[in-house]
Design an enzyme around this catalytic site. Structure first.
Site, PDB file in Angstrom:
ATOM      1  N   LYS A 135      36.115  20.947  30.602  1.00  0.00           N
ATOM      2  CA  LYS A 135      34.823  21.161  29.931  1.00  0.00           C
ATOM      3  C   LYS A 135      33.628  20.874  30.837  1.00  0.00           C
ATOM      4  CE  LYS A 135      33.476  18.306  26.504  1.00  0.00           C
ATOM      5  NZ  LYS A 135      33.365  17.859  25.100  1.00  0.00           N
ATOM      6  N   ARG A 138      38.069  22.394  22.430  1.00  0.00           N
ATOM      7  CA  ARG A 138      37.320  23.408  21.666  1.00  0.00           C
ATOM      8  C   ARG A 138      36.617  24.436  22.559  1.00  0.00           C
ATOM      9  NH1 ARG A 138      33.705  20.168  17.757  1.00  0.00           N
ATOM     10  NH2 ARG A 138      34.245  18.425  19.095  1.00  0.00           N
ATOM     11  N   ARG A 157      21.771  69.799  65.323  1.00  0.00           N
ATOM     12  CA  ARG A 157      21.946  70.635  64.129  1.00  0.00           C
ATOM     13  C   ARG A 157      22.532  71.956  64.575  1.00  0.00           C
ATOM     14  NH1 ARG A 157      16.054  71.591  61.993  1.00  0.00           N
ATOM     15  NH2 ARG A 157      15.688  69.439  61.353  1.00  0.00           N
TER      16      ARG A 157
END
Ligand code: UD1
Ligand code: CA
Length: 489
Positions: free
Chosen positions: A22, A15, A439
């Site tokens: 299970k 089930r 940068r």
């Protein structure tokens, strides 16, 4: 004399509609069978036998760490037949305890009470009174209220079906007597099974009394047969955990919205837990800790006075006293934060040490790093720790200031009190006390004009003087450094 615990776990569990056995389905991340096993460990001088079914090899493999003897029941011919599979391990003087592998919330205390009722002249049976006893074996008593037998639902007559005292299946008795009774079982019943429950009538015939105990609640003896029952018992289990925490002095904003899938090795006082927090594995949590909503805390060590804000995930990591984490922070394995560290939103830390007083407040990834004390890491800083094959380390010394949107390409060291200009890509070690930045210089193009769409020129609807679409009127030499100008639809 010792206790032999036989756990029945050979049932099919159809089930559940699952490919998995299970008893491997989980409550709080732990297999049902393991819950039963662990409860049995509260009993002294106890040896565990697990009866598993044909095809239950994966159960045995998955839970091979359990200190138990695994016995296969090739054909499931009934609960009596299941117990028979282990009976040659039982000595006459032993007390045998029968548990079900799919009844996960049974309490050790209930088992202790049951075991106290076993003697050479008495069998102990755990029963439950139910509003609807459908499916359960019924406890049949005589006019003096003494148990005389158990009758299974399918074998019961009209009168017996009215009995609302059910058999939980859990019982205990002496080894010598059990051996005798099992040898006398027959499968002459509605299900053609060897019912363990038939030993009750035999015990009474042999002059024993059947001593019954009731469980503290129905949930304690409920079995799992489908996923609805599994979900129900998960919530029962979680509410029990919540109650235990509150009894220990933890505030839970809503005891129905917390999940404890593991345990606490340490738990301080006045911990405040908001809703939907999941605790997994083994956690250590100090005093006066505040945990905001929707956090997942797994195998973490959290010191006193820590505040964890909403939606943070902490796994295999440690957080020092007075630190503040989140909202939306992720501490991954081996993140070790010292005292008074601040980790803000969308910050991920992996395998890194962060010394006291340092702050990583926004949108950063820090991996394989060692960060000194009082370091400030600006928004969007990334440690580039991985070249696709190897991982490299980033070291940021005390007092350093990392400008926003910096990439630290490991292996690299940022010296003490160094400052890194925002937007830098740092590939070499940077000296202490100095400003380092990488940068391209900022340029402005005074002659440049924003391109406009053709349609706007036709309608005369132009913000600037009309030009053709695309880049125009700008020196060819500058075009390459300008954004690509494509009209979009
Ligand atoms: C059994 C009891 C019933 C009780 C009910 C409680 C018997 C005959 N009946 O009925 O009185 O009210 O439990 O839930 O004992 N199992 C095996 N091998 C087998 C058969 C079963 O290991 O051959 C295991 C199952 O995996 C399960 C337990 O035994 O863990 C009970 O089996 P189940 O088929 O659920 O028994 P019920 O018919 O519900
Ligand atoms: Ca059952």
């Amino acid at each position: 004399m010792s206790i032999k615990t036989i756990i029945l776990a050979a049932g099919q569990g159809t089930r559940m509609r699952s490919a998995r056995s299970k008893v491997l389905h989980e409550i709080a991340n732990k297999a049902l069978l393991q819950h039963v096993y662990e409860t049995s460990q509260a009993i002294d001088d106890n040896r565990v036998f697990i009866i598993y079914g044909h095809g239950g090899e994966t159960v045995k493999q998955t839970l091979s760490q359990l200190d138990a003897t695994w016995i296969e029941q090739r054909l499931q011919l009934g609960t009596g037949h299941a117990v028979q599979q282990a009976i040659h391990h039982v000595e006459d003087a032993d007390t045998v305890l029968v548990l079900y592998g799919d009844v996960p919330l049974l309490k050790a205390q209930t088992i202790q009470t049951l075991l106290k009722k076993v003697s050479a002249t008495s069998l102990a049976l755990l029963t439950v009174t139910l509003d609807d006893p459908t499916g359960y074996g019924r406890i049949v008593r005589d006019k003096d209220h003494a148990v005389i037998k158990i009758v299974e639902q399918k074998d019961a007559n009209e009168v017996e079906l009215q009995i609302n005292e059910g058999n939980t299946g859990i019982l205990a008795c002496k080894g010598k007597q059990l051996k005798n009774w099992l040898s006398r079982l027959s499968n002459n019943n509605a299900q053609n099974e060897y019912y363990l429950t038939d030993i009750i009538e035999m015990a009474v015939e042999d002059g024993l009394t059947v001593e019954t105990t009731q469980a503290t609640s129905v949930d304690e003896v409920l079995g799992v047969n489908n996923r609805i029952q599994l979900a129900h018992l998960e919530r029962v289990y979680q509410l029990e955990q919540a109650n235990l925490l509150m009894e220990k002095g933890i505030t839970l904003r809503d005891p129905n919205r917390i999940d404890v899938r593991g345990n606490f090795a340490e738990l301080g006082q006045d911990i405040d837990v908001d809703v939907n927090v999941i605790f997994e594995g083994t956690n250590r949590i100090g005093s006066n800790v505040k945990i905001g909503p929707n956090c997942v805390i797994k195998n973490a060590t959290i010191a006193d006075e820590v505040e964890i804000l909403a939606n943070s995930i902490i796994e295999d990591a440690s957080v020092g006293t007075g630190s503040r984490i989140g909202p939306f922070a992720r501490l991954r394995p081996q993140a070790e934060l010292a005292d008074h560290v601040h980790i803000g939103n969308f910050v991920e830390i992996k395998k890194s040490k962060v010394a006291s007083g340092s702050k990583i407040n926004h949108l950063s990834y820090i991996g394989d790093s060692e960060i000194g004390s009082k370091v400030n890491i600006g928004a969007g800083t990334i440690t580039c720790n991985y070249d696709g094959v190897n991982k490299f380390k980033t070291i940021i010394e005390d007092g350093a200031f990392i400008g926003s949107d910096t990439q630290l390409v490991a292996p690299v060291t940022v010296g003490k009190n160094a400052t890194i200009g925002a937007g830098s890509t740092i590939t070499k070690d940077t000296p202490a006390e100095q400003l380092t930045l990488s940068r391209t210089k900022q340029t402005s193009v005074p002659t440049w004009q924003r391109p406009v769409k053709q349609a706007e020129i036709v309608s005369g609807n132009t913000p600037h003087s009309a030009t053709a679409p695309g880049v125009a009127q700008s020196p060819a030499s500058l075009q390459s450094s300008l954004p690509t100008c494509k009209s979009e639809k």
